[in-house]
Enzyme design. Structure first.
Site, PDB file in Angstrom:
ATOM      1  N   LYS A  30      30.927  20.252 -81.062  1.00  0.00           N
ATOM      2  CA  LYS A  30      29.913  20.415 -80.014  1.00  0.00           C
ATOM      3  C   LYS A  30      30.080  21.762 -79.314  1.00  0.00           C
ATOM      4  CE  LYS A  30      29.859  17.200 -76.686  1.00  0.00           C
ATOM      5  NZ  LYS A  30      30.034  17.711 -75.317  1.00  0.00           N
ATOM      6  N   ARG A  35      27.752  27.313 -78.569  1.00  0.00           N
ATOM      7  CA  ARG A  35      28.020  28.758 -78.518  1.00  0.00           C
ATOM      8  C   ARG A  35      27.308  29.492 -79.645  1.00  0.00           C
ATOM      9  NH1 ARG A  35      31.823  25.957 -75.894  1.00  0.00           N
ATOM     10  NH2 ARG A  35      33.259  26.947 -74.414  1.00  0.00           N
ATOM     11  N   GLY A 103      27.051  19.189 -69.648  1.00  0.00           N
ATOM     12  CA  GLY A 103      27.684  20.135 -68.728  1.00  0.00           C
ATOM     13  C   GLY A 103      27.909  21.491 -69.379  1.00  0.00           C
ATOM     14  N   ARG A 131      27.225  16.332 -61.321  1.00  0.00           N
ATOM     15  CA  ARG A 131      28.425  17.121 -61.666  1.00  0.00           C
ATOM     16  C   ARG A 131      28.464  18.457 -60.925  1.00  0.00           C
ATOM     17  NH1 ARG A 131      29.256  16.813 -67.998  1.00  0.00           N
ATOM     18  NH2 ARG A 131      31.270  17.679 -67.381  1.00  0.00           N
ATOM     19  N   SER A 176      39.097  25.523 -66.899  1.00  0.00           N
ATOM     20  CA  SER A 176      37.795  25.132 -67.438  1.00  0.00           C
ATOM     21  C   SER A 176      37.256  26.184 -68.391  1.00  0.00           C
ATOM     22  CB  SER A 176      36.791  24.915 -66.298  1.00  0.00           C
ATOM     23  OG  SER A 176      35.482  24.841 -66.839  1.00  0.00           O
ATOM     24  N   GLN A 178      34.431  25.970 -69.714  1.00  0.00           N
ATOM     25  CA  GLN A 178      33.008  26.162 -69.390  1.00  0.00           C
ATOM     26  C   GLN A 178      32.841  27.272 -68.367  1.00  0.00           C
ATOM     27  OE1 GLN A 178      31.332  22.383 -68.286  1.00  0.00           O
ATOM     28  NE2 GLN A 178      31.640  21.507 -70.313  1.00  0.00           N
ATOM     29  N   ASP A 329      38.934  15.904 -73.393  1.00  0.00           N
ATOM     30  CA  ASP A 329      37.927  14.876 -73.687  1.00  0.00           C
ATOM     31  C   ASP A 329      38.510  13.661 -74.406  1.00  0.00           C
ATOM     32  OD1 ASP A 329      35.959  16.439 -72.520  1.00  0.00           O
ATOM     33  OD2 ASP A 329      35.470  17.450 -74.405  1.00  0.00           O
ATOM     34  N   ARG A 404      31.725   9.136 -74.373  1.00  0.00           N
ATOM     35  CA  ARG A 404      33.114   8.914 -74.796  1.00  0.00           C
ATOM     36  C   ARG A 404      33.667   7.590 -74.263  1.00  0.00           C
ATOM     37  NH1 ARG A 404      33.736  13.688 -77.482  1.00  0.00           N
ATOM     38  NH2 ARG A 404      33.003  15.533 -76.367  1.00  0.00           N
TER      39      ARG A 404
HETATM   40  C1  S3P Z   1      33.874  22.330 -73.072  1.00  0.00           C
HETATM   41  C2  S3P Z   1      34.872  22.400 -72.142  1.00  0.00           C
HETATM   42  C3  S3P Z   1      35.434  21.206 -71.478  1.00  0.00           C
HETATM   43  C4  S3P Z   1      35.095  19.924 -72.202  1.00  0.00           C
HETATM   44  C5  S3P Z   1      33.650  19.876 -72.629  1.00  0.00           C
HETATM   45  C6  S3P Z   1      33.316  21.043 -73.537  1.00  0.00           C
HETATM   46  C7  S3P Z   1      33.366  23.590 -73.658  1.00  0.00           C
HETATM   47  O1  S3P Z   1      34.901  21.149 -70.162  1.00  0.00           O
HETATM   48  O2  S3P Z   1      35.367  18.805 -71.391  1.00  0.00           O
HETATM   49  O3  S3P Z   1      33.366  18.662 -73.327  1.00  0.00           O
HETATM   50  O4  S3P Z   1      32.639  23.529 -74.684  1.00  0.00           O
HETATM   51  O5  S3P Z   1      33.675  24.655 -73.115  1.00  0.00           O
HETATM   52  P1  S3P Z   1      35.567  21.961 -68.940  1.00  0.00           P
HETATM   53  O6  S3P Z   1      35.432  23.392 -69.197  1.00  0.00           O
HETATM   54  O7  S3P Z   1      34.788  21.525 -67.725  1.00  0.00           O
HETATM   55  O8  S3P Z   1      36.989  21.495 -68.874  1.00  0.00           O
END
Ligand code: S3P
Length: 449
Positions: A30, A35, A103, A131, A176, A178, A329, A404
């Site tokens: 995912k 990306r 997210g 969130r 994070s 993200q 996760d 999940r």
């Molecule tokens: C992800 C980063 C994680 C993960 C999410 C996917 C990503 O989140 O929990 O399922 O693709 O960068 P966080 O960056 O909030 O930890």
């Protein structure tokens, strides 16, 4: 999209008559799929993607990229073609961008939008609207973007991208990927060097893929275990081929199922094993899990292997907090394995689990307890008292729009004495379309509930 009660899909998992066996290919990663579509959009020319995850989360990203002027064409069988706009070349979307349950889509997209001179509106489903977005609003505002959000930095969000973006120099307050990725993607259209410091290393798919598309990204290890990531702004990204490996976070579900259903033997080919994603597999090995990684190789800069998983007795484990980013996760399904193991497991430093698709720390504890396991939360630690046998089951658990949690409960139901029902499996399609069919092909027993 399954956002209302009418669209819920309850399901119950029961112990199968025979062990799980066979081979199953889990869908594409995912994180890498999001990306590939986003960076393909920011490149000039054509990007061809193989093995893209066609889950709802990623399809939201594809729709958003089209709204920003890219072509994103599904060629069938996980193959996609993206015709990009180049860094700085996005068009203003004419409608609200709805990122559904994702997210990653919302936060990474906020990064991209914040350094393009346009106005965009973003929302998501009820889970995503709860969130925290402030964690990206703060650094992206420092780069010149302006945001209007609901109280507490919640979606919906209005974003005015900076006409004259400023490169960031930002230390992440939380581990994070993200947030890191949002800043790096924003930094693409800012002159100069964008610098992100992460106190704990998080998944580096953005760094690897940005390099693959021609950006200059330097990563330096810092004293104390952190990393500094430097990105040279305003690169000329060129379209590339991307091969997406199977998602280790999705493989976790059939893997744990095979471990806890006695006599099982399952092969999961082509699973991504980036060390910053593979914490679950290291942890399961510490629990004595008979998992063998075969045919280790590298594909498009990402380590990949085939996982052979056999059932076996598991012992308790103590998972240190610094491992959390590499398996963030996977805790709900690790907790299922811990509930079947002998002894008391402790998973430390799980504060970030509270802000996932649901409050996964509370919900994981509650769902396991409903199935008869002894579980406690102490601060940010999850403690599971295993007895060496699966918990009794016999519960119907709430999955709170969280894919999940739904898959973890169904995995537990395959080993527990009595069935485990979940109130809604619809959200599984966000990350693992075809989950039930894949598990049934291995011998899992799922019935409508
Ligand atoms: C992800 C980063 C994680 C993960 C999410 C996917 C990503 O989140 O929990 O399922 O693709 O960068 P966080 O960056 O909030 O930890």
């Amino acid at each position: 999209m399954p956002h209302d009660a009418a669209a819920t899909r309850p399901l119950a998992a029961r112990r199968p008559a025979r062990p799980l066996s066979g081979e199953a290919r889990v869908p594409g990663d995912k994180s890498i799929s999001h990306r590939a579509l986003m960076i393909g959009t920011l490149a000039v020319g054509e990007t061809r993607i193989e093995g893209l995850l066609e889950g709802e989360d990623v399809l939201r990203t594809a729709a958003a990229m089209r709204a920003l002027g890219a072509e994103a064409e599904n060629l069938g069988g996980g193959r996609w073609r993206v015709a990009g706009r180049g860094v700085g070349g996005l068009v203003e979307p004419t409608d609200i961008l709805d990122m559904g349950n994702s997210g990653t889509a919302a936060r990474l997209l906020a990064g991209i939008l914040s350094t393009h001179p346009l106005v965009a509106f973003m929302t998501g489903d009820a889970s995503l609207r709860r969130r925290p977005m402030q964690r990206v609003i703060t650094p992206l505002s420092q780069m010149g973007a302006q945001f209007v959000s609901r109280a507490g930095g919640r979606l919906p969000l209005a974003i005015t991208g900076a006409a004259e973006p400023v490169a960031a120099d930002y230390t992440l307050p939380v581990a994070s990927a993200q947030v890191k990725s949002a800043i790096l993607l924003a930094g693409l259209n800012a002159p100069g060097i964008t610098r992100v410091v992460e106190p704990q290393p998080t998944r580096d798919h953005s760094e690897l893929m940005l390099r693959h598309f021609g950006a200059t990204v330097t990563v330096n290890a810092l004293a104390g275990g952190g990393r500094e990531i430097l990105l040279a702004g305003q690169p000329e990204l060129a379209g590339r081929d991307v091969k997406v490996p199977g998602d280790p976070s999705s493989a976790a579900f059939p893997a744990v199922a095979a471990l806890i259903v006695p006599g099982s033997r399952v092969l999961l080919p082509n699973v991504g094993l980036n060390p910053l994603r593979a914490g679950l597999y290291a942890t399961l090995a510490e629990m004595g899990a008979p998992i063998t990684i075969q045919n280790r190789r590298e594909e498009a800069g990402e380590p990949v292997g085939d996982l052979l998983v056999e059932s076996g007795p598991l012992r308790a484990v103590d998972v240190p907090p610094e491992r959390a980013p590499t398996m963030i996760d996977e805790y709900p399904v690790l907790a299922v394995a811990a509930a079947c193991a002998s002894g008391t497991s402790r998973m430390r430093g799980l504060g970030e689990l509270k802000v996932k698709e649901s409050d996964r720390l509370t919900a994981t504890a509650r769902n396991l307890a409903a199935c008869g396991a002894r579980v406690e939360i102490e601060g940010e630690d999850l403690i599971v008292h295993g007895t060496g046998r699966p918990p009794a089951g016999g519960a119907r658990v709430e999955t709170l729009m969280d894919h999940r949690l739904a898959m973890s409960a169904l995995v537990l139901g395959l080993a527990s004495e009595q069935a485990v029902a979940v109130d809604d499996t619809a959200f599984i399609d966000t990350s693992f379309p075809g989950f039930a069919a894949l598990m049934q092909a291995l011998g899992a027993r799922f019935d409508p509930a």
